[in-house]
Design a protein around this motif. Structure first.
Motif, PDB file in Angstrom:
ATOM      1  N   THR A 171       0.223 -11.879 -33.920  1.00  0.00           N
ATOM      2  CA  THR A 171       1.566 -11.477 -33.568  1.00  0.00           C
ATOM      3  C   THR A 171       2.087 -10.134 -34.392  1.00  0.00           C
ATOM      4  O   THR A 171       1.507  -9.732 -35.232  1.00  0.00           O
ATOM      5  CB  THR A 171       2.563 -12.629 -33.941  1.00  0.00           C
ATOM      6  OG1 THR A 171       2.327 -12.948 -35.444  1.00  0.00           O
ATOM      7  CG2 THR A 171       1.978 -13.733 -33.059  1.00  0.00           C
ATOM      8  N   SER A 172       3.184  -9.638 -33.723  1.00  0.00           N
ATOM      9  CA  SER A 172       3.760  -8.622 -34.358  1.00  0.00           C
ATOM     10  C   SER A 172       5.266  -8.449 -34.007  1.00  0.00           C
ATOM     11  O   SER A 172       5.740  -9.321 -33.238  1.00  0.00           O
ATOM     12  CB  SER A 172       2.980  -7.082 -33.552  1.00  0.00           C
ATOM     13  OG  SER A 172       2.993  -7.486 -32.149  1.00  0.00           O
ATOM     14  N   LEU A 173       5.923  -7.292 -34.441  1.00  0.00           N
ATOM     15  CA  LEU A 173       7.414  -7.270 -34.475  1.00  0.00           C
ATOM     16  C   LEU A 173       7.307  -6.228 -33.275  1.00  0.00           C
ATOM     17  O   LEU A 173       6.920  -5.047 -33.190  1.00  0.00           O
ATOM     18  CB  LEU A 173       8.062  -6.666 -35.697  1.00  0.00           C
ATOM     19  CG  LEU A 173       9.346  -6.038 -35.295  1.00  0.00           C
ATOM     20  CD1 LEU A 173      10.299  -7.294 -35.233  1.00  0.00           C
ATOM     21  CD2 LEU A 173      10.039  -5.065 -36.547  1.00  0.00           C
ATOM     22  N   ASP A 174       8.109  -6.675 -32.032  1.00  0.00           N
ATOM     23  CA  ASP A 174       8.080  -5.736 -30.726  1.00  0.00           C
ATOM     24  C   ASP A 174       9.425  -5.527 -30.464  1.00  0.00           C
ATOM     25  O   ASP A 174      10.341  -6.344 -30.727  1.00  0.00           O
ATOM     26  CB  ASP A 174       7.362  -6.765 -29.883  1.00  0.00           C
ATOM     27  CG  ASP A 174       5.852  -7.265 -29.998  1.00  0.00           C
ATOM     28  OD1 ASP A 174       5.138  -6.566 -30.957  1.00  0.00           O
ATOM     29  OD2 ASP A 174       5.670  -8.473 -29.771  1.00  0.00           O
ATOM     30  N   VAL A 175       9.792  -4.570 -29.346  1.00  0.00           N
ATOM     31  CA  VAL A 175      10.844  -3.956 -29.139  1.00  0.00           C
ATOM     32  C   VAL A 175      10.592  -3.510 -27.664  1.00  0.00           C
ATOM     33  O   VAL A 175       9.656  -2.888 -27.324  1.00  0.00           O
ATOM     34  CB  VAL A 175      11.554  -3.201 -30.095  1.00  0.00           C
ATOM     35  CG1 VAL A 175      10.655  -1.771 -30.077  1.00  0.00           C
ATOM     36  CG2 VAL A 175      13.075  -2.914 -29.887  1.00  0.00           C
ATOM     37  N   ASP A 176      11.604  -3.395 -26.775  1.00  0.00           N
ATOM     38  CA  ASP A 176      11.736  -2.694 -25.855  1.00  0.00           C
ATOM     39  C   ASP A 176      12.013  -1.035 -26.180  1.00  0.00           C
ATOM     40  O   ASP A 176      13.049  -0.944 -26.879  1.00  0.00           O
ATOM     41  CB  ASP A 176      12.717  -3.114 -24.588  1.00  0.00           C
ATOM     42  CG  ASP A 176      12.542  -2.268 -23.459  1.00  0.00           C
ATOM     43  OD1 ASP A 176      13.522  -1.121 -23.355  1.00  0.00           O
ATOM     44  OD2 ASP A 176      12.328  -2.871 -22.320  1.00  0.00           O
TER      45      ASP A 176
END
Length: 299
Positions: free
Chosen positions: A187-192
């Motif tokens: 899992t990871s820190l994700d953003v548009d």
């Protein structure tokens, strides 16, 4: 205060860095009123990121890769579970991987997440899907834990501290997948990317709180364990044991960064079972390190 919503998968230990950032006031210190939405369906996390109901997410990394291949704008900007924190837990009486033949194995989703990892691990032990066992999509680890205890599945990956809780309740561990796959960006820190570019200052302020939260996790066990107990309801002995495991093996990255080696391993494993010929093989293509780098430089 600027409001932000972070979507996360279930109420499990994976979320602890951002729980710390919330409870210890590290995001508030950056002028952010952070809301954390705990979601049981792993696909819905990215759905909310995509449609704007959440601005950031602790998401399953493979979803970001699949989205990017389809031309989407989701990007990895930080790490979360950079190494596998799981044990392969089975019900009593199953003493080896061979004992999983004909059994029901719980996974988060057939599309992404733990399914590719399970298929790869069992293939190394001579079991091949779908002929030798059944994969049961049942959601994240808390749902798998409930199904394991109720008899709905025979085995599944359980993350610390649920793996230790399972052993104490009489279940058995068939092994630690990290022994076979030492790097894996689960899992990871994700953003548009478009949203982040349009909210540059806010994204950078979140990243500063994110970096501070990871440092606090490593530096302050008492706070980490207290918040883990408060948010997930686990007993202190399990919170302390999980902290020891996560810090010893750097499962959460102290510097907050995603692991290029971990993303590469994810791509290689999942590409063996998913027909995605357009998939680029360069892990760095999915990671935008500029946000955390600039946030750290501004501290």
């Amino acid at each position: 205060m600027d409001q932000l919503t972070l979507a996360v998968v279930s109420r499990n230990y994976f979320n602890l860095p951002c729980w710390i950032g919330l409870h210890a006031g590290l995001f508030a210190a950056e002028g952010i009123d952070l809301r954390i939405d705990h979601i049981e369906g792993i696909e819905e996390v990215n759905d909310r990121l995509r449609d704007g109901r959440a601005q950031l997410a602790y998401g399953v990394t493979e979803h970001v890769i699949l989205e990017a291949e389809a031309g989407g704008a989701l990007r990895i900007i930080g790490g979360n579970v950079n190494r596998l924190p799981f044990s392969f837990i089975a019900r009593a009486g199953i003493g080896s991987y061979a004992g999983l033949r004909g059994k029901r194995i719980g996974v988060s989703s057939l599309r992404a997440g733990s399914s590719s990892l399970i298929i790869r691990l069992l293939a190394r032990h001579g079991l091949h899907w779908p002929g030798d066992y059944e994969l049961v999509p049942c959601g994240p680890i808390l749902a798998r834990w409930d199904l394991l205890r109720s008899g709905g599945i025979d085995a599944g990956l359980q993350g610390a501290p649920l793996d230790q809780m399972a052993l104490d309740e009489g279940f058995v561990s068939l092994g630690n997948p990290r022994d076979e796959v030492p790097e894996f960006q689960f899992t990871s820190l994700d953003v548009d990317a478009g949203w982040a570019a349009g909210h540059r200052d806010l994204t950078l302020r979140f990243c500063r709180g994110f970096l501070a939260a990871h440092e606090r996790f490593y530096a302050d066990q008492a706070t980490a364990s207290r918040i883990a107990m408060q948010e997930s309801g686990i007993a202190q002995r399990y919170a302390d044991r999980a902290w020891a495991d996560y810090t010893r093996d750097a499962i959460f990255p102290r510097d907050g960064q995603a692991s290029e080696a971990g993303v590469k391993a994810l791509i290689e494993i999942s590409s063996l079972i998913r027909e995605l010929p357009a998939r680029p093989r360069h892990a760095a293509d999915y990671i935008d390190r500029t946000w955390l780098a600039e946030a750290r430089a501004s501290l």
